[in-house]
Design a protein around this motif. Structure first.
Motif, PDB file in Angstrom:
ATOM      1  N   ILE A  73       0.838  -1.210   0.000  1.00  0.00           N
ATOM      2  CA  ILE A  73       0.000   0.000   0.000  1.00  0.00           C
ATOM      3  C   ILE A  73       0.869   1.255   0.000  1.00  0.00           C
ATOM      4  N   ILE A  74       1.795   1.322   0.943  1.00  0.00           N
ATOM      5  CA  ILE A  74       2.639   2.511   1.033  1.00  0.00           C
ATOM      6  C   ILE A  74       3.511   2.638  -0.215  1.00  0.00           C
ATOM      7  N   GLY A  75       4.091   1.511  -0.653  1.00  0.00           N
ATOM      8  CA  GLY A  75       4.949   1.550  -1.833  1.00  0.00           C
ATOM      9  C   GLY A  75       4.188   1.971  -3.082  1.00  0.00           C
ATOM     10  N   LEU A  76       3.022   1.366  -3.311  1.00  0.00           N
ATOM     11  CA  LEU A  76       2.229   1.692  -4.492  1.00  0.00           C
ATOM     12  C   LEU A  76       1.742   3.130  -4.448  1.00  0.00           C
ATOM     13  N   ASP A  77       1.171   3.522  -3.308  1.00  0.00           N
ATOM     14  CA  ASP A  77       0.597   4.863  -3.209  1.00  0.00           C
ATOM     15  C   ASP A  77       1.676   5.945  -3.284  1.00  0.00           C
ATOM     16  N   LEU A  78       2.804   5.726  -2.609  1.00  0.00           N
ATOM     17  CA  LEU A  78       3.875   6.712  -2.665  1.00  0.00           C
ATOM     18  C   LEU A  78       4.494   6.789  -4.062  1.00  0.00           C
ATOM     19  N   THR A  79       4.533   5.670  -4.764  1.00  0.00           N
ATOM     20  CA  THR A  79       5.036   5.675  -6.145  1.00  0.00           C
ATOM     21  C   THR A  79       4.132   6.514  -7.041  1.00  0.00           C
ATOM     22  N   LEU A  80       2.813   6.336  -6.894  1.00  0.00           N
ATOM     23  CA  LEU A  80       1.865   7.113  -7.701  1.00  0.00           C
ATOM     24  C   LEU A  80       1.938   8.600  -7.362  1.00  0.00           C
TER      25      LEU A  80
END
Length: 312
Positions: A208-215
């Motif tokens: 979640i954190i990785g995906l959202d921060l990437t976006l």
């Protein structure tokens, strides 16, 4: 530190210990906690009220602010009423079902809030990079649909985590060293095999954190590239100012969450009471400050709030 033993044939309850080694200070700790919670409710309810009343604020940006306000209220309300009952009255008992329900809604609100922050970054990208198409790309209906997708994602991710906890055996030690039912705090008191729970919880946190921060990072990368092409210094500054509030809110939300997640798993050297105090402040301070930040940085909202608060 207080302890509690319960045979496996006893009633299905846990004991929320509060803040370990600071039990004697619970009343004093409750004063700032209760003040922060009241300010959180007041600020976020004010945002919801003003946006709902003012037709001119029925825009995607302010709809996103309402979504953020709802998640802020949900996050703090999942935890604070029970925490204050522990501090004030010593009501530490919580049923297993009540504990898992609290945990489920807490993480659903947290993951939904992360999705809202991603949509906000996308909103800023469209506003700065595609201003002429903003009204056609981001309609109110589309924002609502994106918010629902974020909510559904949260439910689908947290429901298995809750069911995995439900299957765990809990033997004699049912004392949770926390003020609320945090995932790893519950996992640690199980007397069964918790490997799957630990891995699933860690995967959710990083995905979640990785995906959202990437976006979010991708959105801001495109924003910076577009802003650098602006020749006018005044327009350059104005474009960056539109992102300031979102960046502040994002840093306040993700930084303590990452700290809390990592220290619960890997921070054996950090005192339990320090970790638990910070975990509670993470659920209080950002929800309290978010409406203040947006109220200060967003002129339209600030003017409309002033219209109601200054009315005689």
């Amino acid at each position: 530190m207080s302890s509690f033993n319960l045979t496996s044939s006893g009633p299905p309850t846990f004991i929320l210990n509060g803040i370990p080694w600071l039990e004697a200070d619970h009343i004093r700790i409750s004063i700032p906690f209760s003040m922060f919670y009241l300010i959180t409710l007041l600020g976020n309810v004010t945002v919801l009220f003003v946006v709902s009343k003012e037709q001119t604020l029925h825009k995607p940006m302010f709809l996103l602010l309402c979504m953020l306000a709802l998640t802020d209220i949900g996050l703090s309300t999942c935890v604070m009423p029970k925490a204050l009952c522990i501090f004030w009255f010593g009501f530490k008992d919580i049923t297993v079902d009540g504990c898992l329900t609290q945990l489920f809604f807490l993480y659903v609100f947290a993951i939904t809030q992360s999705a809202v922050l991603v949509i906000m970054a996308f909103d800023r990208y469209i506003a700065i990079c595609e201003p002429l198409r903003y009204a056609t790309i981001l309609t109110n209906a589309r924002i609502v649909k994106l918010g629902l997708v974020g909510l559904i994602r949260a439910v689908l991710l947290i429901l298995p985590e809750t069911l995995l906890l439900r299957r765990l055996p809990f033997c004699t030690n049912r004392v949770i060293l926390h003020t609320y039912c945090e995932h790893m705090a519950v996992v640690k008191i199980s007397c069964g095999d918790t490997a799957v729970n630990r891995v699933y919880g860690l995967v959710i946190a990083f995905v979640i954190i990785g995906l959202d921060l990437t976006l979010i990072g991708l959105s801001y990368g495109l924003i910076i590239r577009a802003v650098n092409k602006i020749s006018s210094k005044k327009a350059h500054q104005k474009a960056l100012n539109t992102c300031t509030a979102h960046i502040c809110v994002m840093l306040m939300s993700y930084t303590p969450y990452l700290f809390s997640t990592l220290t619960h798993r890997f921070g054996q050297g950090i005192a339990a009471h320090v970790h638990i105090l910070l975990a509670n402040l993470y659920l209080l301070v950002p929800p309290m400050l978010n409406p203040i930040i947006y109220g200060v940085k967003t002129k339209e909202l600030r003017d409309k709030v002033g219209k109601y608060t200054c009315r005689r």
